[in-house]
Scaffold this active site. Structure first.
Site, PDB file in Angstrom:
ATOM      1  CG  PHE A 285       4.738  60.353  26.274  1.00  0.00           C
ATOM      2  CD1 PHE A 285       5.744  60.085  25.362  1.00  0.00           C
ATOM      3  CD2 PHE A 285       3.543  59.651  26.158  1.00  0.00           C
ATOM      4  CE1 PHE A 285       5.569  59.145  24.348  1.00  0.00           C
ATOM      5  CE2 PHE A 285       3.359  58.710  25.150  1.00  0.00           C
ATOM      6  CZ  PHE A 285       4.371  58.460  24.250  1.00  0.00           C
ATOM      7  CG  ASP A 286       5.482  67.858  27.532  1.00  0.00           C
ATOM      8  OD1 ASP A 286       6.512  68.445  27.857  1.00  0.00           O
ATOM      9  OD2 ASP A 286       5.193  67.630  26.340  1.00  0.00           O
ATOM     10  CE1 TYR A 290      11.213  64.982  30.666  1.00  0.00           C
ATOM     11  CE2 TYR A 290       9.379  65.040  29.127  1.00  0.00           C
ATOM     12  CZ  TYR A 290      10.718  64.864  29.369  1.00  0.00           C
ATOM     13  OH  TYR A 290      11.568  64.561  28.347  1.00  0.00           O
ATOM     14  N   GLY A 293       2.003  69.081  36.353  1.00  0.00           N
ATOM     15  CA  GLY A 293       1.655  69.698  37.636  1.00  0.00           C
ATOM     16  C   GLY A 293       2.870  70.210  38.390  1.00  0.00           C
ATOM     17  CG  ASN A 369      11.521  73.841  24.387  1.00  0.00           C
ATOM     18  OD1 ASN A 369      11.462  72.808  25.067  1.00  0.00           O
ATOM     19  ND2 ASN A 369      11.081  73.877  23.142  1.00  0.00           N
ATOM     20  CE1 TYR A 370       6.873  74.209  21.671  1.00  0.00           C
ATOM     21  CE2 TYR A 370       4.744  74.715  22.621  1.00  0.00           C
ATOM     22  CZ  TYR A 370       5.562  74.592  21.525  1.00  0.00           C
ATOM     23  OH  TYR A 370       5.062  74.852  20.282  1.00  0.00           O
ATOM     24  CG  HIS A 420       6.394  70.011  16.684  1.00  0.00           C
ATOM     25  ND1 HIS A 420       7.088  71.046  16.115  1.00  0.00           N
ATOM     26  CD2 HIS A 420       5.587  70.582  17.601  1.00  0.00           C
ATOM     27  CE1 HIS A 420       6.725  72.189  16.672  1.00  0.00           C
ATOM     28  NE2 HIS A 420       5.806  71.932  17.575  1.00  0.00           N
ATOM     29  CG  ASP A 429     -15.499  59.359  36.074  1.00  0.00           C
ATOM     30  OD1 ASP A 429     -16.569  58.923  35.603  1.00  0.00           O
ATOM     31  OD2 ASP A 429     -14.990  58.942  37.129  1.00  0.00           O
TER      32      ASP A 429
HETATM   33 NI    NI Z   1       4.851  73.343  18.670  1.00  0.00          NI
END
Ligand code: NI
Length: 624
Positions: A285-286, A290, A293, A369-370, A420, A429
């Site tokens: 759950f980036d 984590y 921002g 890595n991403y 994945h 909003d």
């Molecule tokens: Ni991917």
């Protein structure tokens, strides 16, 4: 420059908020800061001009193992609310992520497990302290845990993810900063040495391509307020959400009309599809575990961005609460986008053609890595485009050379990537012509051949109101060409129809994880592409405020049980965009950008084409 109530916190305000937390009691000296960010004023306070500068602060105290959060009134110098959030875990911040990896690398049991694999140079080893998820494993319950993933870097040193150490996972106790245990599912040989990322002999036939705007850009910027081609919006930043937008509106016949109060990418999850070893634990759950921002890149002119660029800097902070500047965190520029519209009158030979230009506002977040590029496009015809560009190094695993797995694809000899999905949840909003909006679903269906449809060509348009939150949990449907409209029932266009914006799905997919699986319960939002809720303070993140190690059920699935009305209410739209990903050999050793996107388009918001008044371009020699 006067501060606007929606401006992100300044350097001084971050320091002040940290000071208020330190002085507030309840925290030991060992505690650290997860979040110091603007607590946004309510719409009412904005309207009344009574908003105060407030900070949302979240801290973790390793001594007590407690997470605390609250809202600090920066002028009064004290907390309005300050509480221990029972049973919740703060996000893993950048400093903790790095510290957790270092702890593992110094652990004798882990060093011994590496040695068993012939790895003795610990400086070449990378351990990442990933959020552990929640799997009801006995010695992890109630503790602050990270689950380690490990690699050996390539010889040229440009790829720390070159050679995965499969099946070896230090489990790190982040509270006590020690290794809790080492999960070892058996030795897999290290993959062969990997191709460098930095190519030794780049191609030489590329001529310069320059974007010039001799008279400067067509936008104006005042602080965080941007005006461009009838668009008006505010650019914002949050250490968790990254890039956010406020008060997006478009000027129509001299009057600024509102479309959205706030827009952001509110959560994402990347569940991996390999059940073997400990691969089931990879469900990043980036945002909520984590924070995209805190990981924004400082962008470079000519490299990340081309043309006449305006950069916004962002003030984040480290875990001591010390302000940290991310220079050039957000990039804004104009892009030529081909034809806007064209008509050739074949009777007279007259040609009218207008070129499209879009305003691009983007940021890039590197998380391990991403690399995720978050791009927002504003077009002259009132369309808003939302796009993710995913690049970086696919998460690789090792397997013996010559073997294959049913859950992944080979990228290189001995290196596979598991199937994945990258599931993004965008939060809008809405404020279409004002605060009171309603939700409509539009489907198209075939009609049987028969009376009224003798030749079987009829396509029926089916519009229906989604009047409450449970009704508004919807999925894309290719058979129905489904889209959703946010309408203002009180504001009518020239055709006496309610003014509206429609959400048009683009790239998307369905999730594969069992809804009752650990990740399925924690990422309940991913089981519908479209959700709408009645605005409520504090409902900002679709997997809840604290998804780290949470057992699930929080966020959208919990809030919508109330089934609140969506009929002429302050509607919040949540759109799930799922990018299904099985990497290819061409994605190794580094992946060219893949794109996923969707659009918001005016749908009866205007009385006619709002881009009719775009001037014709000055013809160049070829078409003059
Ligand atoms: Ni991917």
């Amino acid at each position: 420059m006067t501060v606007h109530p929606l401006d992100p916190l300044s350097r001084d305000e971050i320091s002040r908020a940290a000071g208020i937390a330190r002085a507030s009691g309840g925290l030991s000296d060992a505690s650290w800061f997860e979040t110091i960010a603007l607590h946004e004023p309510s719409k009412q306070a904005l309207k009344d001009g009574t908003s105060r500068r407030e900070a949302f602060v979240c801290c973790y105290d390793p001594q007590s193992g407690q997470t605390w959060d609250g809202i600090a009134d920066l002028d009064a110098g004290k907390f309005r609310v300050w509480r221990h959030v029972e049973g919740m875990h703060a996000r893993i911040v950048a400093d903790e992520f790095a510290a957790g990896g270092d702890v593992a690398k110094a652990d004798p049991a882990f060093i011994a497990a590496c040695a068993k694999r012939g790895i003795t140079d610990m400086d070449s080893v990378l351990v990442e302290a990933w959020a552990a998820g929640h799997f009801a494993i006995e010695d992890e319950e109630g503790e602050r845990i990270a689950y380690g993933h490990c690699w050996v870097r390539n010889e040229s040193g440009d790829n720390p993810y070159a050679r995965p150490i499969a099946n070896l996972h230090p489990v790190i106790d982040l509270r006590r900063m020690k290794v809790l245990r080492v999960d070892d599912f058996g030795i897999v040989p290290l993959p062969p040495e990997c191709t460098p990322i930095i190519h030794p002999s780049p191609r030489v036939d590329l001529k310069p391509l320059e974007i010039t705007q001799p008279e400067g850009p067509s936008f104006t910027v005042e602080g965080n307020l941007v005006r461009w081609q009838k668009w008006q919006l505010r650019v914002g930043f949050h250490v968790r959400d990254g890039l956010i937008f406020h008060t997006i509106g478009y000027e129509d016949q001299g009057k600024l009309r509102s479309i959205m109060h706030r827009a952001s990418m509110a959560e994402m999850v990347v569940p991996y599809g390999d059940p073997t070893g400990a691969n089931y634990r990879r469900n990043a759950f980036d945002t909520g575990e984590y924070g995209v921002g805190q990981f924004l890149d400082s962008l470079t002119l000519g490299c990340d961005c081309l043309g006449h660029i305006h950069y916004f800097d962002a003030w984040g902070h480290d875990w001591h609460g010390k302000p940290k500047l991310i220079r050039n965190a957000i990039c804004m520029h104009e892009e030529d986008f081909g034809t806007l519209w064209k008509f050739t009158n074949w009777l007279t030979g007259e040609v009218t053609v207008k070129r499209s230009r879009r305003l691009v506002i983007s940021s890039i977040s590197t998380i391990g890595n991403y690399v995720y590029g978050f791009f927002w496009y504003f077009y002259q015809d009132g369309t808003i485009g939302v796009e993710v560009k995913a690049t970086g190094i696919p998460f690789a695993s090792a397997l013996p050379v010559g073997t294959k797995s049913p859950y992944g694809a080979l990228m290189a000899p001995g290196i596979e990537a598991h199937v994945h999905q990258h599931v993004f949840s965008y939060r809008f909003d809405m404020a279409v012509d004002g605060e009171k909006n309603s939700v409509k679903e539009v489907d198209f269906s075939a009609m049987p051949t028969g009376p009224g449809n003798p030749y079987g060509n009829a396509i029926r348009i089916n519009e229906r109101m989604l009047v409450s939150e449970l009704q508004a949990q919807r999925d894309i449907d290719l058979h129905a060409q489904r889209y959703w409209k946010i309408v203002n029932a009180e504001k009518k266009n020239a055709l006496d129809e309610p003014t509206a914006y429609k959400l048009v799905p683009g790239v998307n997919a369905f999730p594969y994880q069992d809804p009752l699986s650990p990740v399925g319960q924690r990422a309940g939002f991913m089981y519908h592409h479209f959700w709408a809720t009645q605005y409520a303070e504090g409902e900002n993140y679709p997997a809840g405020q604290y998804p780290n190690q949470h057992k699930g059920g929080d966020g959208l699935p919990a809030w919508t049980k109330a089934d609140r009305s969506l009929d002429q209410q302050n509607v919040v739209v949540w759109y799930t965009m799922n990018y299904h990903h099985l990497p290819r050999p061409e994605d190794w050793p580094v992946q060219p950008c893949v794109y996923a996107n969707f659009h918001w388009m005016p749908s009866g918001f205007f009385d006619a084409n709002p881009a009719l008044d775009v001037p014709s371009p000055k013809p160049k020699h070829c078409c003059a």
